[in-house]
Write a protein that holds these residues in place. Structure first.
Motif, PDB file in Angstrom:
ATOM      1  N   SER A 176       0.835  -1.208   0.000  1.00 50.18           N
ATOM      2  CA  SER A 176       0.000   0.000   0.000  1.00 50.18           C
ATOM      3  C   SER A 176       0.863   1.247   0.000  1.00 50.18           C
ATOM      4  CB  SER A 176      -0.905   0.031   1.223  1.00 50.18           C
ATOM      5  OG  SER A 176      -1.772  -1.063   1.230  1.00 50.18           O
ATOM      6  N   PHE A 177       1.870   1.267   0.891  1.00 49.06           N
ATOM      7  CA  PHE A 177       2.808   2.382   0.916  1.00 49.06           C
ATOM      8  C   PHE A 177       4.074   1.951   1.636  1.00 49.06           C
ATOM      9  CE2 PHE A 177       0.387   3.197   4.871  1.00 49.06           C
ATOM     10  CZ  PHE A 177       1.425   3.305   5.784  1.00 49.06           C
TER      11      PHE A 177
ATOM     12  N   GLN B  77       3.028  -0.585   4.666  1.00 49.28           N
ATOM     13  CA  GLN B  77       1.726  -1.201   4.918  1.00 49.28           C
ATOM     14  C   GLN B  77       1.392  -2.094   3.733  1.00 49.28           C
ATOM     15  OE1 GLN B  77      -1.561   0.960   6.855  1.00 49.28           O
ATOM     16  NE2 GLN B  77      -2.628   0.617   4.921  1.00 49.28           N
ATOM     17  N   PHE B  78       0.930  -3.293   4.041  1.00 52.26           N
ATOM     18  CA  PHE B  78       0.601  -4.283   3.023  1.00 52.26           C
ATOM     19  C   PHE B  78      -0.859  -4.692   3.144  1.00 52.26           C
ATOM     20  CE2 PHE B  78       5.085  -4.693   3.963  1.00 52.26           C
ATOM     21  CZ  PHE B  78       5.666  -4.815   2.716  1.00 52.26           C
TER      22      PHE B  78
ATOM     23  N   VAL C 159      -1.603  -5.067   7.074  1.00 55.22           N
ATOM     24  CA  VAL C 159      -0.526  -5.353   8.011  1.00 55.22           C
ATOM     25  C   VAL C 159       0.522  -4.253   7.917  1.00 55.22           C
ATOM     26  CG1 VAL C 159       1.308  -6.981   8.608  1.00 55.22           C
ATOM     27  CG2 VAL C 159      -0.902  -7.839   7.835  1.00 55.22           C
ATOM     28  N   GLY C 160       0.837  -3.641   9.055  1.00 51.57           N
ATOM     29  CA  GLY C 160       1.899  -2.651   9.122  1.00 51.57           C
ATOM     30  C   GLY C 160       3.225  -3.335   9.411  1.00 51.57           C
ATOM     31  N   TYR C 161       4.303  -2.777   8.860  1.00 54.80           N
ATOM     32  CA  TYR C 161       5.628  -3.360   9.043  1.00 54.80           C
ATOM     33  C   TYR C 161       6.630  -2.232   9.202  1.00 54.80           C
ATOM     34  CZ  TYR C 161       9.766  -6.218   8.250  1.00 54.80           C
ATOM     35  OH  TYR C 161      10.972  -6.850   8.396  1.00 54.80           O
TER      36      TYR C 161
ATOM     37  N   LYS D 180       9.688 -11.652  -4.359  1.00 54.09           N
ATOM     38  CA  LYS D 180       9.193 -10.888  -5.504  1.00 54.09           C
ATOM     39  C   LYS D 180       9.223  -9.402  -5.145  1.00 54.09           C
ATOM     40  CE  LYS D 180       6.066 -14.581  -6.841  1.00 54.09           C
ATOM     41  NZ  LYS D 180       4.693 -15.053  -6.794  1.00 54.09           N
ATOM     42  N   SER D 181       9.647  -8.578  -6.088  1.00 54.96           N
ATOM     43  CA  SER D 181       9.744  -7.144  -5.834  1.00 54.96           C
ATOM     44  C   SER D 181       8.360  -6.528  -5.614  1.00 54.96           C
ATOM     45  CB  SER D 181      10.433  -6.447  -7.006  1.00 54.96           C
ATOM     46  OG  SER D 181      10.446  -5.054  -6.777  1.00 54.96           O
ATOM     47  N   MET D 182       8.253  -5.783  -4.521  1.00 56.15           N
ATOM     48  CA  MET D 182       7.046  -5.014  -4.235  1.00 56.15           C
ATOM     49  C   MET D 182       7.275  -3.545  -4.546  1.00 56.15           C
ATOM     50  SD  MET D 182       4.590  -6.942  -2.869  1.00 56.15           S
ATOM     51  CE  MET D 182       4.960  -8.227  -4.046  1.00 56.15           C
TER      52      MET D 182
END
Length: 128
Positions: free
Chosen positions: A5-6, A47-48, A89-91, A115-117
């Motif tokens: 997400s960001f 954030q995912f 999910v926050g990271y 895999k590239s995000m």
């Protein structure tokens, strides 16, 4: 499936009790008086969106302008709250300390399940 997400590069990162990510000092440029420059606090906050209940591994790789790997977080569990679908999910991670020996654009590659995000970058400028 996981979607980024960001993600931001920042001075300080934290997660609130409800796992909402917090941040202080988002940046894209750094200034140094001389090389090498040292940075203790370079964090990434991300954030995912996850739409499955699978386990996922996250990795972040910091590279210098010449492509030298400065930090590789290796694979870490992208923790979900309770392994349910359709969750956010926050990271956060601190990538420092870093020794920055080159002027120019540094990159932080964000990978999930290898895999590239996406990539975030910052520019190091040496004051003349």
């Amino acid at each position: 499936m996981v979607k980024l997400s960001f993600a931001h590069l920042c001075e300080y990162t934290f997660l609130l009790a409800n796992r909402t990510p917090g941040v202080v000092g988002i940046f894209s440029k750094l200034k140094a008086d001389a090389l090498p420059a040292y940075r203790d606090n370079i964090g990434v906050i991300a954030q995912f969106d996850i739409d499955d209940d699978d386990a996922h591994q996250i990795q972040m790789i910091v590279k210098s302008p010449s492509g030298k790997v400065l930090r590789d977080t290796n694979l870490r569990e992208l923790d979900s709250i309770n392994k349910q679908t359709d969750q956010v999910v926050g990271y956060i991670i601190n990538l420092g300390p870093l020794k920055l020996e080159e002027e120019g654009d540094y990159t932080v590659d964000i990978l999930v399940d290898q895999k590239s995000m996406g990539t975030r970058s910052f520019n190091l400028i040496v004051k003349k």
